[in-house]
Design a protein around this motif. Sequence first.
Motif, PDB file in Angstrom:
ATOM      1  N   PHE A 148       0.829  -1.206   0.000  1.00 21.24           N
ATOM      2  CA  PHE A 148       0.000   0.000   0.000  1.00 21.24           C
ATOM      3  C   PHE A 148       0.868   1.263   0.000  1.00 21.24           C
ATOM      4  CE2 PHE A 148      -3.494  -2.810   1.534  1.00 21.24           C
ATOM      5  CZ  PHE A 148      -4.385  -2.528   0.517  1.00 21.24           C
ATOM      6  N   GLN A 149       2.001   1.237   0.691  1.00 20.92           N
ATOM      7  CA  GLN A 149       2.883   2.406   0.707  1.00 20.92           C
ATOM      8  C   GLN A 149       3.415   2.689  -0.694  1.00 20.92           C
ATOM      9  OE1 GLN A 149       5.605   2.969   3.953  1.00 20.92           O
ATOM     10  NE2 GLN A 149       7.187   3.734   2.588  1.00 20.92           N
ATOM     11  N   ASN A 150       3.803   1.652  -1.420  1.00 22.94           N
ATOM     12  CA  ASN A 150       4.301   1.851  -2.786  1.00 22.94           C
ATOM     13  C   ASN A 150       3.209   2.410  -3.690  1.00 22.94           C
ATOM     14  OD1 ASN A 150       6.840   0.930  -2.143  1.00 22.94           O
ATOM     15  ND2 ASN A 150       6.500  -1.125  -2.932  1.00 22.94           N
ATOM     16  N   LEU A 151       1.998   1.867  -3.581  1.00 29.59           N
ATOM     17  CA  LEU A 151       0.906   2.341  -4.436  1.00 29.59           C
ATOM     18  C   LEU A 151       0.559   3.800  -4.140  1.00 29.59           C
ATOM     19  CD1 LEU A 151      -1.374  -0.823  -4.337  1.00 29.59           C
ATOM     20  CD2 LEU A 151      -0.059   0.023  -6.293  1.00 29.59           C
ATOM     21  N   ILE A 152       0.469   4.154  -2.860  1.00 28.25           N
ATOM     22  CA  ILE A 152       0.112   5.526  -2.492  1.00 28.25           C
ATOM     23  C   ILE A 152       1.249   6.489  -2.808  1.00 28.25           C
ATOM     24  CG2 ILE A 152      -0.480   7.028  -0.541  1.00 28.25           C
ATOM     25  CD1 ILE A 152      -2.005   4.537   0.620  1.00 28.25           C
ATOM     26  N   ALA A 153       2.494   6.082  -2.520  1.00 27.19           N
ATOM     27  CA  ALA A 153       3.649   6.944  -2.828  1.00 27.19           C
ATOM     28  C   ALA A 153       3.744   7.192  -4.329  1.00 27.19           C
ATOM     29  CB  ALA A 153       4.939   6.311  -2.309  1.00 27.19           C
ATOM     30  N   ASN A 154       3.484   6.182  -5.136  1.00 29.63           N
ATOM     31  CA  ASN A 154       3.509   6.365  -6.582  1.00 29.63           C
ATOM     32  C   ASN A 154       2.397   7.301  -7.041  1.00 29.63           C
ATOM     33  OD1 ASN A 154       5.764   4.788  -6.974  1.00 29.63           O
ATOM     34  ND2 ASN A 154       4.614   2.950  -7.454  1.00 29.63           N
ATOM     35  N   ALA A 155       1.226   7.193  -6.409  1.00 28.88           N
ATOM     36  CA  ALA A 155       0.124   8.108  -6.750  1.00 28.88           C
ATOM     37  C   ALA A 155       0.514   9.549  -6.432  1.00 28.88           C
ATOM     38  CB  ALA A 155      -1.138   7.711  -5.998  1.00 28.88           C
ATOM     39  N   ILE A 156       1.241   9.745  -5.343  1.00 26.92           N
ATOM     40  CA  ILE A 156       1.695  11.090  -4.965  1.00 26.92           C
ATOM     41  C   ILE A 156       2.794  11.563  -5.917  1.00 26.92           C
ATOM     42  CG2 ILE A 156       2.907  12.404  -3.176  1.00 26.92           C
ATOM     43  CD1 ILE A 156       1.371  10.661  -1.105  1.00 26.92           C
ATOM     44  N   GLY A 162      -0.588  20.286 -11.009  1.00 28.36           N
ATOM     45  CA  GLY A 162      -1.597  21.239 -10.565  1.00 28.36           C
ATOM     46  C   GLY A 162      -2.794  20.626  -9.860  1.00 28.36           C
ATOM     47  N   ARG A 163      -2.798  19.319  -9.657  1.00 36.13           N
ATOM     48  CA  ARG A 163      -3.919  18.656  -8.972  1.00 36.13           C
ATOM     49  C   ARG A 163      -3.421  17.937  -7.729  1.00 36.13           C
ATOM     50  NH1 ARG A 163      -7.172  14.916 -12.993  1.00 36.13           N
ATOM     51  NH2 ARG A 163      -8.548  14.784 -11.200  1.00 36.13           N
ATOM     52  N   SER A 164      -4.217  17.988  -6.683  1.00 36.46           N
ATOM     53  CA  SER A 164      -3.896  17.218  -5.490  1.00 36.46           C
ATOM     54  C   SER A 164      -4.185  15.749  -5.765  1.00 36.46           C
ATOM     55  CB  SER A 164      -4.741  17.693  -4.303  1.00 36.46           C
ATOM     56  OG  SER A 164      -4.413  19.017  -3.978  1.00 36.46           O
ATOM     57  N   PRO A 165      -3.267  14.865  -5.374  1.00 40.97           N
ATOM     58  CA  PRO A 165      -3.504  13.446  -5.629  1.00 40.97           C
ATOM     59  C   PRO A 165      -4.606  12.877  -4.738  1.00 40.97           C
ATOM     60  CG  PRO A 165      -1.372  13.783  -4.560  1.00 40.97           C
ATOM     61  CD  PRO A 165      -1.966  15.128  -4.785  1.00 40.97           C
ATOM     62  N   VAL A 166      -5.408  12.015  -5.317  1.00 37.97           N
ATOM     63  CA  VAL A 166      -6.469  11.320  -4.587  1.00 37.97           C
ATOM     64  C   VAL A 166      -6.314   9.828  -4.859  1.00 37.97           C
ATOM     65  CG1 VAL A 166      -8.954  10.997  -4.302  1.00 37.97           C
ATOM     66  CG2 VAL A 166      -8.055  13.280  -4.815  1.00 37.97           C
ATOM     67  N   SER A 167      -6.171   9.037  -3.787  1.00 38.01           N
ATOM     68  CA  SER A 167      -6.111   7.578  -3.904  1.00 38.01           C
ATOM     69  C   SER A 167      -7.357   7.002  -3.249  1.00 38.01           C
ATOM     70  CB  SER A 167      -4.875   7.022  -3.199  1.00 38.01           C
ATOM     71  OG  SER A 167      -3.709   7.450  -3.841  1.00 38.01           O
ATOM     72  N   THR A 183      -7.153   2.853  -6.771  1.00 32.84           N
ATOM     73  CA  THR A 183      -7.152   3.739  -7.934  1.00 32.84           C
ATOM     74  C   THR A 183      -6.670   5.121  -7.496  1.00 32.84           C
ATOM     75  OG1 THR A 183      -9.461   4.360  -7.569  1.00 32.84           O
ATOM     76  CG2 THR A 183      -9.062   2.533  -9.067  1.00 32.84           C
ATOM     77  N   ASP A 184      -6.188   5.892  -8.477  1.00 31.45           N
ATOM     78  CA  ASP A 184      -5.793   7.263  -8.174  1.00 31.45           C
ATOM     79  C   ASP A 184      -6.055   8.144  -9.391  1.00 31.45           C
ATOM     80  OD1 ASP A 184      -3.307   7.572  -9.884  1.00 31.45           O
ATOM     81  OD2 ASP A 184      -2.653   5.896  -8.638  1.00 31.45           O
ATOM     82  N   ASN A 185      -5.921   9.435  -9.209  1.00 30.11           N
ATOM     83  CA  ASN A 185      -6.169  10.390 -10.283  1.00 30.11           C
ATOM     84  C   ASN A 185      -4.854  10.883 -10.902  1.00 30.11           C
ATOM     85  OD1 ASN A 185      -5.273  11.959  -8.156  1.00 30.11           O
ATOM     86  ND2 ASN A 185      -6.718  13.617  -8.504  1.00 30.11           N
ATOM     87  N   GLY A 186      -3.858  10.027 -10.904  1.00 29.87           N
ATOM     88  CA  GLY A 186      -2.532  10.388 -11.393  1.00 29.87           C
ATOM     89  C   GLY A 186      -2.414  10.371 -12.898  1.00 29.87           C
TER      90      GLY A 186
END
Length: 190
Positions: A148-156, A162-167, A183-186
């Motif tokens: 989960f840390q890898n997935l969230i860190a990659n999303a960040i 110009g967009r805040s990341p959302v996971s 999922t994320d908005n990356g």
Amino acid sequence: AVSIFQNITEIKRREQERDELLNELERSNRELSRFSYVVSHDLQAPVRTVRALTELLVRREGSPPEEASRLAEMIDQAAESMQRLIGSLLQYAQAGHGELNRQAVSVEDVIESVRLSLGVSIAKTEARIICQSLPKIDADPLQLGQLFQNLIANAIDYRQPGRSPVSRIQGETLEQGWQFEVTDNGQGIP
């Protein structure tokens, strides 16, 4: 006429053993290389957190004791996270391969631990982590946390400019366990 007969069975057996050992060594080196990459990647987040929190604590020397205490607690949690990862690396190196340490794990607690580890990056990018339907499961908490840390860190790291990341993390119960969707908005993968 002279006839020479030589039994080469033993020579062939040794050559086959040598080839098998070489193949095993190559496979082991590839695994070790992948594992060292993952661990070094995972250790970067808590190291950044410790550094940033330490700098913040130093800059806020005259801050209220409650704030200093809160920052010290966050530094301690980040250091503890690094210690667990290093312990996992040592265990892997000693055993030659990582064994699963299965236990009942609250996925929500794992995500909260990841939030703390990535706290500085989350705050800096105003990232949001939205969780739905996260159960307790039978898993290795360290490996689940790393995932989960890898997935969230990659999303960040790979967010849209110009967009805040959302996971978003959700789980769905299946006949034989749970299926997770992250999922994320990356930027996405081409």
